[in-house]
Each structure stands twice: as C-alpha cells, then as structure tokens.
Write a protein that holds these residues in place. Structure first.
Motif, PDB file in Angstrom:
ATOM      1  N   GLY A 162       0.820  -1.210   0.000  1.00 23.84           N
ATOM      2  CA  GLY A 162       0.000   0.000   0.000  1.00 23.84           C
ATOM      3  C   GLY A 162       0.849   1.252   0.000  1.00 23.84           C
ATOM      4  O   GLY A 162       0.523   2.241  -0.701  1.00 23.84           O
ATOM      5  N   GLN A 163       1.958   1.249   0.754  1.00 20.77           N
ATOM      6  CA  GLN A 163       2.873   2.398   0.769  1.00 20.77           C
ATOM      7  C   GLN A 163       3.544   2.578  -0.587  1.00 20.77           C
ATOM      8  O   GLN A 163       3.725   3.714  -1.063  1.00 20.77           O
ATOM      9  CB  GLN A 163       3.933   2.198   1.856  1.00 20.77           C
ATOM     10  CG  GLN A 163       3.419   2.368   3.266  1.00 20.77           C
ATOM     11  CD  GLN A 163       2.925   3.790   3.520  1.00 20.77           C
ATOM     12  OE1 GLN A 163       3.574   4.768   3.158  1.00 20.77           O
ATOM     13  NE2 GLN A 163       1.760   3.899   4.135  1.00 20.77           N
ATOM     14  N   LEU A 164       3.909   1.468  -1.223  1.00 17.35           N
ATOM     15  CA  LEU A 164       4.516   1.533  -2.553  1.00 17.35           C
ATOM     16  C   LEU A 164       3.528   2.106  -3.561  1.00 17.35           C
ATOM     17  O   LEU A 164       3.869   2.981  -4.377  1.00 17.35           O
ATOM     18  CB  LEU A 164       4.978   0.140  -2.978  1.00 17.35           C
ATOM     19  CG  LEU A 164       5.587   0.010  -4.380  1.00 17.35           C
ATOM     20  CD1 LEU A 164       6.807   0.898  -4.521  1.00 17.35           C
ATOM     21  CD2 LEU A 164       5.956  -1.444  -4.663  1.00 17.35           C
ATOM     22  N   LEU A 165       2.295   1.636  -3.512  1.00 18.93           N
ATOM     23  CA  LEU A 165       1.262   2.131  -4.418  1.00 18.93           C
ATOM     24  C   LEU A 165       1.003   3.619  -4.200  1.00 18.93           C
ATOM     25  O   LEU A 165       0.891   4.399  -5.161  1.00 18.93           O
ATOM     26  CB  LEU A 165      -0.024   1.326  -4.212  1.00 18.93           C
ATOM     27  CG  LEU A 165      -1.262   1.776  -4.996  1.00 18.93           C
ATOM     28  CD1 LEU A 165      -0.987   1.793  -6.484  1.00 18.93           C
ATOM     29  CD2 LEU A 165      -2.456   0.884  -4.671  1.00 18.93           C
ATOM     30  N   LEU A 166       0.917   4.032  -2.949  1.00 17.97           N
ATOM     31  CA  LEU A 166       0.673   5.441  -2.645  1.00 17.97           C
ATOM     32  C   LEU A 166       1.797   6.323  -3.178  1.00 17.97           C
ATOM     33  O   LEU A 166       1.535   7.385  -3.770  1.00 17.97           O
ATOM     34  CB  LEU A 166       0.524   5.633  -1.137  1.00 17.97           C
ATOM     35  CG  LEU A 166       0.376   7.081  -0.652  1.00 17.97           C
ATOM     36  CD1 LEU A 166      -0.849   7.744  -1.274  1.00 17.97           C
ATOM     37  CD2 LEU A 166       0.301   7.142   0.869  1.00 17.97           C
ATOM     38  N   GLN A 167       3.051   5.911  -2.982  1.00 18.23           N
ATOM     39  CA  GLN A 167       4.174   6.709  -3.467  1.00 18.23           C
ATOM     40  C   GLN A 167       4.154   6.832  -4.989  1.00 18.23           C
ATOM     41  O   GLN A 167       4.437   7.900  -5.545  1.00 18.23           O
ATOM     42  CB  GLN A 167       5.500   6.099  -2.996  1.00 18.23           C
ATOM     43  CG  GLN A 167       5.791   6.309  -1.530  1.00 18.23           C
ATOM     44  CD  GLN A 167       5.795   7.777  -1.144  1.00 18.23           C
ATOM     45  OE1 GLN A 167       6.422   8.606  -1.808  1.00 18.23           O
ATOM     46  NE2 GLN A 167       5.098   8.118  -0.072  1.00 18.23           N
ATOM     47  N   LEU A 168       3.805   5.755  -5.672  1.00 16.34           N
ATOM     48  CA  LEU A 168       3.727   5.817  -7.130  1.00 16.34           C
ATOM     49  C   LEU A 168       2.630   6.776  -7.582  1.00 16.34           C
ATOM     50  O   LEU A 168       2.811   7.542  -8.532  1.00 16.34           O
ATOM     51  CB  LEU A 168       3.476   4.420  -7.704  1.00 16.34           C
ATOM     52  CG  LEU A 168       4.684   3.496  -7.791  1.00 16.34           C
ATOM     53  CD1 LEU A 168       4.258   2.108  -8.238  1.00 16.34           C
ATOM     54  CD2 LEU A 168       5.735   4.061  -8.734  1.00 16.34           C
ATOM     55  N   LEU A 169       1.494   6.737  -6.900  1.00 14.33           N
ATOM     56  CA  LEU A 169       0.399   7.651  -7.244  1.00 14.33           C
ATOM     57  C   LEU A 169       0.804   9.104  -6.985  1.00 14.33           C
ATOM     58  O   LEU A 169       0.477  10.005  -7.774  1.00 14.33           O
ATOM     59  CB  LEU A 169      -0.850   7.295  -6.438  1.00 14.33           C
ATOM     60  CG  LEU A 169      -1.509   5.952  -6.776  1.00 14.33           C
ATOM     61  CD1 LEU A 169      -2.606   5.626  -5.772  1.00 14.33           C
ATOM     62  CD2 LEU A 169      -2.081   5.970  -8.195  1.00 14.33           C
ATOM     63  N   LEU A 170       1.516   9.339  -5.888  1.00 19.28           N
ATOM     64  CA  LEU A 170       1.973  10.699  -5.569  1.00 19.28           C
ATOM     65  C   LEU A 170       2.998  11.177  -6.587  1.00 19.28           C
ATOM     66  O   LEU A 170       2.956  12.337  -7.028  1.00 19.28           O
ATOM     67  CB  LEU A 170       2.576  10.729  -4.166  1.00 19.28           C
ATOM     68  CG  LEU A 170       1.589  10.593  -2.999  1.00 19.28           C
ATOM     69  CD1 LEU A 170       2.339  10.414  -1.680  1.00 19.28           C
ATOM     70  CD2 LEU A 170       0.666  11.813  -2.922  1.00 19.28           C
TER      71      LEU A 170
END
Length: 321
Positions: A162-170
């Motif tokens: 989830g943290q990896l996905l969030l960083q990519l979206l940001l």
C-alpha cells in the motif's frame, strides 16, 4: 591688515583637500603592477572564476530494463545488496537499485525471500528529494511488478504494498515531468502484472482520495486493470460496487478521472453483455438489460449518465465500422 588677509586666505586653503580627495581615489589602480607579479591563475578575480559545481543528478545513468545484463556473481552481490541499498550515499543507492533490477530480471529466485525488505527500500528511495534516486527507484518498482506481480501481494506485507502504491500515485501526480512519466509507466506495469482482484481492492481506497490528482491516477490504474478482467473477476470484486465507483468518478473535477470512469463503464458493459448471452442483433434486449442493472444499483440521475455513455460508445463503434 596683513593678519586679516592671512585669515581670509584660510578658507580657500581648506577647500583644496576636497579636490585632492577626488584625485586620491585613483591610487587603488596602482595595485595593478603588484598583481602582475602573481601567476596568471592567481591574478584572476574570484568572481570571474566559477566555483566547482557539486555533483549533479545527471551523473546517474538511467538504464532501460532491456539493457540490464545478468550479474557475473549474483550470490556475492546478494550478500551486500541490502547494506548498499541502505547507504547514506545516494549515488551508491542508485547503483544498488540497478543491481536489484538485474537480480529481479535475471536472478529472481534470490530476491523472493527478501521482497518485503526490497519493497521498503524502494518506498524509502522514492521519498528522497534527489530526483535521480527517486526515478531510479520507480524504475526498480516497475521491474519488481513485472517479475513478481503475480505473487507480490502474497509475499509482502499488505501495508508495504500500500505504501509503494501510494508513493507511485503521488509521484505520478507531481510536476516533475521525467519523474511523473516514469511513475505512470510503473503504474501501467502494475496494472497488467499484479493480481487484478487484489489490486482493485488496493486501488478502491485511492479513487476516493482527497488529492484530486492522486484520485485521477488511481482511476486510470483501475480502468487499465478492469479492461483486462473477465466477468468472473468483476463479480469477485462486485459488479455493482465497480459500477458505483465509476459512476461517482463521472462527476470528478479532473477530465482524466472522468475518462477513466467511462473506460471502466464500457469494460463492465462489454463483459455484462457477453455474460448475458445477448446476441449482437438484439440490441434492444441488451440495452434494456443494462438499463435495469444500472437502475437497480444507481440513483436515477447516475443511471441515466451511465446508460448514455454506453449508447454513445455504441454509436461511435457503428460509425467507425
């Protein structure tokens, strides 16, 4: 009278230093002969000599995945890889990330036991203010998705993914174009590599994110994921839930999110029609079945908007043929 004439002359004698003072400003030029005694490089003024520039991010080489070669001794490299990934020297971390990509592409079995650690390192590097380090970590995430997408959510902690996905979206939402483009490519790789049902559940929370850019990028990722799903996977997630998400995105402020919503709706309709066994020559039955499905799961206004999108898509497909 002679004394008086001497006193009267005093003011005139006092005024001379003012004129002399103007001439006295010239002596600094007399230093030029002295400076001629120094070597040519010392004589140069500091403001004409640029100070040595600090190492630039351009020193990092961005290597495409197809150009990454296997490691000659992967076991020995593996022994020091995590330590180098945790280094305080960002250029060393970039080199280690490229070796991590080589490991993923050519020696993937060695990385499986440490996928959790790898994910955490990539997330930490993405947060770096160094654009070069950030971009290299994004490229590493794309290779990780490509090689381990089928088991990534099962071998890593859910929070780390989830943290990896969030960083990519940001990163895909920011203004630095070369970082943004790389993040979008990584999200595309993720959408086609990670288990679709698990990925949809992860993306579901981000399509309601307060940041509209993040929301739009999550909607695009969801649309790409849904476009490759069959009806059974859609049902596993929930056809009505998927339709409701798309209908909500239709009124989003960003056109990117609205376009993604239309793509999701058309993908749902395609699979819905095929599952209903509606023949191509019975368009009225297909439209009626779809309208009933929309009416039972959406408010009237939203149902009309969704039905209209499908009608427009059908008209466009006829016109193209």
């Amino acid at each position: 009278m002679a004394l008086r004439s001497l006193d009267n002359a005093l003011p005139m004698a006092m005024e001379r230093p003012k004129k002399v003072a103007k001439v006295a400003a010239l002596p600094p030029a007399a230093k030029s002969p002295a400076t001629a005694q120094f070597p040519r490089d010392v004589r140069t003024n500091n403001e004409n000599t640029p100070s040595p520039a600090p190492p630039m991010d351009q020193s990092v080489e961005y290597v495409a995945s197809v150009d990454l070669k296997p490691l000659s001794d992967p076991d020995a490299r593996m022994a020091v890889l995590l330590d180098e990934l945790s280094s305080k020297d960002w250029t060393q971390v970039c080199e280690a990330l490229n070796d991590l990509r080589r490991m993923a592409l050519h020696h993937s079995s060695l990385l499986v036991p440490i996928l959790v650690n790898v994910t955490e390192v990539i997330v930490r590097s993405m947060k770096s203010p160094r654009s070069a380090l950030c971009k290299t970590s994004i490229m590493a995430s794309a290779d990780i998705f490509h090689c381990f997408g089928h088991l990534l959510l099962f071998t890593t902690e859910k929070n780390s993914f989830g943290q990896l996905l969030l960083q990519l979206l940001l990163k895909a939402s920011q203004d630095k174009r070369f970082v943004c483009d790389e993040a979008e490519k990584a999200l595309e790789t993720m959408a086609v590599s990670v288990s679709p049902l698990s990925l949809l559940k992860e993306l579901q929370s981000y399509v309601c994110h307060a940041n509209l850019r993040v929301r739009a990028k999550a909607a695009v990722a969801m649309s790409k994921c849904v476009s490759k799903m069959g009806i059974e996977v859609m049902r596993g997630f929930g056809l009505s839930t998927l339709l409701q998400i798309a209908a909500e995105l239709l009124s989003d402020r960003l056109p990117e999110a609205r376009e993604a919503a239309r793509t999701i709706i058309n993908s749902i309709y395609r699979e819905f029609s095929n599952d209903s066994n509606i023949k191509d020559d019975d368009e009225s039955a297909a439209a009626e079945s779809w309208q009933n499905f929309c009416a039972s799961n959406l408010p009237p206004i939203a149902a009309q908007s969704v039905a209209k999108i499908v009608s427009l898509s059908f008209i466009c497909s006829l016109a193209s043929t």
